[in-house]
Design a protein around this motif. Sequence first.
Motif, short mmCIF file in Angstrom:
data_model
loop_
_atom_site.label_atom_id
_atom_site.label_comp_id
_atom_site.label_asym_id
_atom_site.label_seq_id
_atom_site.Cartn_x
_atom_site.Cartn_y
_atom_site.Cartn_z
N GLU A 56 0.79 -1.24 0.00
CA GLU A 56 0.00 0.00 0.00
C GLU A 56 0.82 1.29 0.00
O GLU A 56 0.24 2.38 -0.12
CB GLU A 56 -0.97 0.01 1.19
N LEU A 57 2.13 1.20 0.13
CA LEU A 57 2.91 2.43 0.26
C LEU A 57 3.11 3.13 -1.09
O LEU A 57 3.41 2.50 -2.09
CB LEU A 57 4.26 2.11 0.93
N ARG A 58 2.94 4.44 -1.07
CA ARG A 58 3.03 5.28 -2.29
C ARG A 58 3.84 6.54 -1.96
O ARG A 58 4.27 6.74 -0.82
CB ARG A 58 1.62 5.71 -2.73
N SER A 59 3.97 7.41 -2.93
CA SER A 59 4.68 8.68 -2.72
C SER A 59 4.06 9.48 -1.59
O SER A 59 4.74 10.24 -0.89
CB SER A 59 4.64 9.52 -3.99
N SER A 60 2.75 9.31 -1.42
CA SER A 60 2.07 10.08 -0.37
C SER A 60 2.52 9.66 1.03
O SER A 60 2.23 10.35 2.00
CB SER A 60 0.56 9.90 -0.49
N HIS A 61 3.22 8.55 1.14
CA HIS A 61 3.70 8.10 2.45
C HIS A 61 5.13 8.56 2.73
O HIS A 61 5.70 8.20 3.75
CB HIS A 61 3.66 6.57 2.55
N LEU A 62 5.73 9.31 1.81
CA LEU A 62 7.14 9.70 1.95
C LEU A 62 7.41 10.30 3.32
O LEU A 62 6.63 11.12 3.82
CB LEU A 62 7.53 10.70 0.87
N ASN A 131 10.08 2.16 -10.65
CA ASN A 131 9.57 1.02 -11.41
C ASN A 131 8.07 1.20 -11.65
O ASN A 131 7.27 0.92 -10.77
CB ASN A 131 9.84 -0.28 -10.64
N PRO A 132 7.71 1.67 -12.86
CA PRO A 132 6.30 1.97 -13.10
C PRO A 132 5.41 0.73 -13.12
O PRO A 132 4.20 0.83 -13.00
CB PRO A 132 6.31 2.65 -14.48
N LYS A 133 6.03 -0.47 -13.26
CA LYS A 133 5.22 -1.69 -13.28
C LYS A 133 4.79 -2.13 -11.90
O LYS A 133 3.99 -3.04 -11.73
CB LYS A 133 6.01 -2.82 -13.95
N MET A 134 5.40 -1.52 -10.88
CA MET A 134 5.15 -1.92 -9.50
C MET A 134 4.35 -0.81 -8.82
O MET A 134 4.75 0.36 -8.87
CB MET A 134 6.54 -2.02 -8.83
N PRO A 135 3.23 -1.15 -8.21
CA PRO A 135 2.42 -0.09 -7.58
C PRO A 135 3.21 0.69 -6.53
O PRO A 135 2.97 1.88 -6.33
CB PRO A 135 1.27 -0.85 -6.93
N THR A 136 4.17 0.03 -5.88
CA THR A 136 4.98 0.74 -4.89
C THR A 136 6.31 1.20 -5.51
O THR A 136 7.27 1.49 -4.79
CB THR A 136 5.30 -0.17 -3.68
N GLY A 137 6.34 1.30 -6.83
CA GLY A 137 7.60 1.49 -7.55
C GLY A 137 8.24 2.86 -7.41
O GLY A 137 9.36 3.06 -7.88
N GLU A 138 7.53 3.81 -6.78
CA GLU A 138 8.14 5.14 -6.63
C GLU A 138 8.91 5.28 -5.32
O GLU A 138 9.66 6.21 -5.15
CB GLU A 138 7.03 6.21 -6.66
N ILE A 139 8.67 4.32 -4.41
CA ILE A 139 9.29 4.47 -3.08
C ILE A 139 10.12 3.24 -2.72
O ILE A 139 10.09 2.21 -3.40
CB ILE A 139 8.20 4.68 -2.00
N GLU A 140 10.89 3.39 -1.66
CA GLU A 140 11.56 2.23 -1.06
C GLU A 140 11.68 2.51 0.44
O GLU A 140 11.39 3.62 0.90
CB GLU A 140 12.91 1.97 -1.72
N ILE A 141 12.11 1.48 1.20
CA ILE A 141 12.17 1.63 2.65
C ILE A 141 13.62 1.66 3.10
O ILE A 141 14.38 0.73 2.81
CB ILE A 141 11.44 0.45 3.36
N LYS A 142 13.98 2.72 3.78
CA LYS A 142 15.33 2.82 4.37
C LYS A 142 15.23 2.19 5.76
O LYS A 142 14.61 2.75 6.67
CB LYS A 142 15.72 4.29 4.47
N VAL A 143 15.83 1.01 5.90
CA VAL A 143 15.60 0.21 7.11
C VAL A 143 16.45 0.68 8.28
O VAL A 143 17.62 1.00 8.12
CB VAL A 143 15.88 -1.27 6.82
N LYS A 144 15.84 0.72 9.48
CA LYS A 144 16.60 1.01 10.69
C LYS A 144 16.75 -0.23 11.56
O LYS A 144 17.80 -0.51 12.10
CB LYS A 144 15.89 2.11 11.49
N THR A 145 15.65 -0.98 11.73
CA THR A 145 15.74 -2.21 12.53
C THR A 145 15.11 -3.35 11.74
O THR A 145 14.25 -3.14 10.88
CB THR A 145 14.99 -2.08 13.87
#
Lengths: 585, 585
Positions: A56-62, A131-145
């Motif tokens: 469900e994550l999108r640019s709006s969750h930045l 990645n326009p083929k992936m619904p979450t393709g505009e974002i990624e997660i910078k992991v802390k834990t």
Amino acid sequence: MYLPSWLSQLYRGLSRPIRRTTQPIWGSLSRSLVLSSQRRNPEFSSFVVRTNTCGELRSSHLGQEVTLCGWIQYRRQNTFLVLRDFHGLVQVIIPQDESAASVRKILCEAPMESVVQVSGTVISRPAGQENPKMPTGEIEIKVKTAELLNACKKLPFEIKDFMKKTEALRLQYRYLDLRSFQMQYNLRLRSQMVMKMRDYLCNLHGFVDIETPTLFKRTPGGAKEFLVPSREPGKFYSLPQSPQQFKQLLMVGGLDRYFQVARCYRDEGSRPDRQPEFTQIIDISDVFRNTEIGFLQDALSKPHGTVKAICIPEGAKYLKRKDIESIRKFSADHFDQEILPVFLNTNRNWNSPVANFIRESKRPELIRLMETQEEDVVLLMAGEHNKACSLLGKLRLECADLLETRGVVLRDPTLFSFLWVVDFPLFLPKEENPRELESAHHPFTAPHPSDIHLLYTEPEKVRSQHYDLVLNGNEIGGGSIRIHNAELQRYILATLLKEDVKLLSHILQALDYGAPPHGGIALGLDRLICLVTGSPSIRDVIAFPKSFRGHDLMSNTPDSIPPEELKPYHIQVSWPTDSKAAKAH
Amino acid sequence: MYLPSWLSQLYRGLSRPIRRTTQPIWGSLSRSLVLSSQRRNPEFSSFVVRTNTCGELRSSHLGQEVTLCGWIQYRRQNTFLVLRDFHGLVQVIIPQDESAASVRKILCEAPMESVVQVSGTVISRPAGQENPKMPTGEIEIKVKTAELLNACKKLPFEIKDFMKKTEALRLQYRYLDLRSFQMQYNLRLRSQMVMKMRDYLCNLHGFVDIETPTLFKRTPGGAKEFLVPSREPGKFYSLPQSPQQFKQLLMVGGLDRYFQVARCYRDEGSRPDRQPEFTQIIDISDVFRNTEIGFLQDALSKPHGTVKAICIPEGAKYLKRKDIESIRKFSADHFDQEILPVFLNTNRNWNSPVANFIRESKRPELIRLMETQEEDVVLLMAGEHNKACSLLGKLRLECADLLETRGVVLRDPTLFSFLWVVDFPLFLPKEENPRELESAHHPFTAPHPSDIHLLYTEPEKVRSQHYDLVLNGNEIGGGSIRIHNAELQRYILATLLKEDVKLLSHILQALDYGAPPHGGIALGLDRLICLVTGSPSIRDVIAFPKSFRGHDLMSNTPDSIPPEELKPYHIQVSWPTDSKAAKAH
């Protein structure tokens, strides 16, 4: 009868299924399935650690701090991995700095398909790496834990390749097979379709959903019913093939609009799968009543002999001589039957070895009966009625296949074509003794109102009030108007069918106490979902199916039981005297 | 955990059920049930002859020509009759003129509960003859034509009196019993409640409805599972008590939010019905550690000995001496236990035979522990822990009954009070061998996270992550967080419980392949609907229940099977040598 239109409507409401994907398209999952997370935020209680689903994550969750849980789908060069849950996929960046060594260790060492929990920040992907083929393709997660929730052993096959594996392997590791895109899609669509059906019946039309027992009495002739021994010596329950008696008892009980998504048990271990079969044909026997053609004459002189024909519209335009030859060969090989093709060319001349034998005077009648047009091909055949019907049905499909290879669009796979089959005979002659009758469907089906008088004179000619529903050539359901008159039911059971009425005394008694006229229909849900999802087998729309021999390959079922556990049921195993069979168990 | 609040909400949306109506109020049916015909016009297809249901006609229909079908509920002096379907009742005027002799004959001669079809005009009732208790009480039908669709034989009992009949008779003629108001109400409410549950889970929260097999492998210790012989010699399926293994396998398969309205099979022929039981108590043993009261001292000196008490708020005000005596007698008769009542009067003086023995210094501690107030009564008892808890639980209900007969409103029957029971022990000592452990619930329940270390040292002290849901004192559901770690599961099964791990190898293997942490809950639908409808027995909320001996009295099930029909299953009956038992069958 509004089912077909309703189903088409339902179908338009759901997304188009993908037919046989050998390369599962993970990215499309969250687009093609209507899941709760896309429609509204699922409620996360205090017991749930994740803040969001992977899909469900999108640019709006930045900038948001999120916690996600999922399976490791993919990892690349220890720099990022793709986390999957069944709402979608998300890309997770593995931290490279020294201070995050423990997080890096977890994420780099966890085997594929392990379950991990990660917390971090939603960030933009670097420009050009979206990645326009992936619904979450505009974002990624910078992991802390990160936490490894459960490690996965080496898999017996890769999830994404499941379609390539043997079905036995897929069934043995069903819980892994279920993670595949296609199985997730099929089961979730099935759930949604059944929900729509319930909604329609229950909420829109006041039907009452009632569960009926599955431990019941043996039905007469119920040789396909599983037995369940009770704790009383020699007494058994039976698992009914359908809730057919209960449906009628509910009608007598005044539950006027009843439905159920019912479990049906059929012990078909000893029977081949029944193939649905139907044919549309035209009987042209009268035209050839005085024919001079040898094999047609032969056929018509026999009892049940008939001459039948199908018309292939524009067949002369598309079918080549060799196609017709292959059709003749097909019928000769499979049915030991001769086929006469008749080509109608533009000037309505008849081009056929048989043409000379068909009198000019008969030709207009044939054309009228067959509704033939120019450039059509007519296939004529003769023989015993049932055999001829069966063959022509197959030839029709064969010709359709041929025409489609020639580029003619006959069957649009995106269309759902429904068809009612009616006017079945009420009785059929028994195969083992054709002088006795058996029910064509079951003994509770009502006779056609206009044929009731024939019950007492020529019962074999009585049509039934049975109806079948066919979707794209596949039988998906059937039902009937039932007999509500106890006397009529008794006459059919005892006099015509010579059944033991005692086994059904409760039904006969119920009909005596003010049973209303009633009828119903049952749909084969497995087959229907199979057609809608385009699955090659009904095992692909069932979470835990049995193999064709009735085995559960995952748990090795059925299984042996120690003799002392059989004692409370007062049964013992009769081991076959054949030592081979005994060894085989 | 939002279930309780959701259920209350659901409940407010449905109408208030009527508790135990011995005089069914037919007129209220259409008011109290939310049926489709009240909400919108049901779709009548060309196959349906009725134009309206019996319950829907009002003054706004005056002058309309209608066709109705229904059962004859009542007839008076051959002038009118009341026609019933399950949308309501309507009054039908029997024509008296000569020209309508045939119609009159049909309507006057048809036995009660026969099914008739009438056509006629909706007219006003004569002034003063309106029936305001009947939704259709302003109108009646002036009949023109009538048809007897099915005559009814003499009934074994009158439909409206069904509650007065023995349950055996009701079960034998279940299809008549189903016509009663109460059964119609119960089954229709059940259908609506289940639909709301599905709607909530499926449409609002993205749960997936999945059917799991009922022919499966025997579970270890599954002595209550029905067996189903297969066609392979000596091999059996089992009907599972619950889809418990499948639920876990679906979680492993990534179907993250699964639900099912599942059929559970439990062969309890040889077991009494388990009674749900729970108690709230307060342990006051420490106060009496050095008591001088003989029976308390006795109890405390034994292992598991305890002194427990319950407080009856305002008991001194409402309970009379003879009430307390009856409570003492109850505990003496049922549990062979002494009870010490302590009355706290307005000046906090202790009025009890035991008062002198409780040191003044201990009294404030007792008052603090018990949170007692003026005019409360405290019931003290001592004994073995489990027995004491069980007795106090029963005493608590007994006291509540007594107080309610004195006019104190304790339990509002219109309220739904939910309660979670948690912190169950994970294991219990086996009754037959207290040195060995067995699962308190089942071996897949996860230990409490803070107790995991105790698994290897003092497993009997480990609390489980099992939870039960209680509604108004009745257990209506339970569930647990499951073990997702294969090693832990193997340790508990093999080392602690000494179970045969082979029978569960498919589950252990599944946990090895990336099983996510998971848990769930199951509600007992029968019992829940029973509480909501105020039915005295779960058999009143099931369409076709079995008797307490597992019999279907309508069809006489289970039944004998001819030996030749057992052959395909390779079993034979072991007749008991006891000739009495053999004769009895």
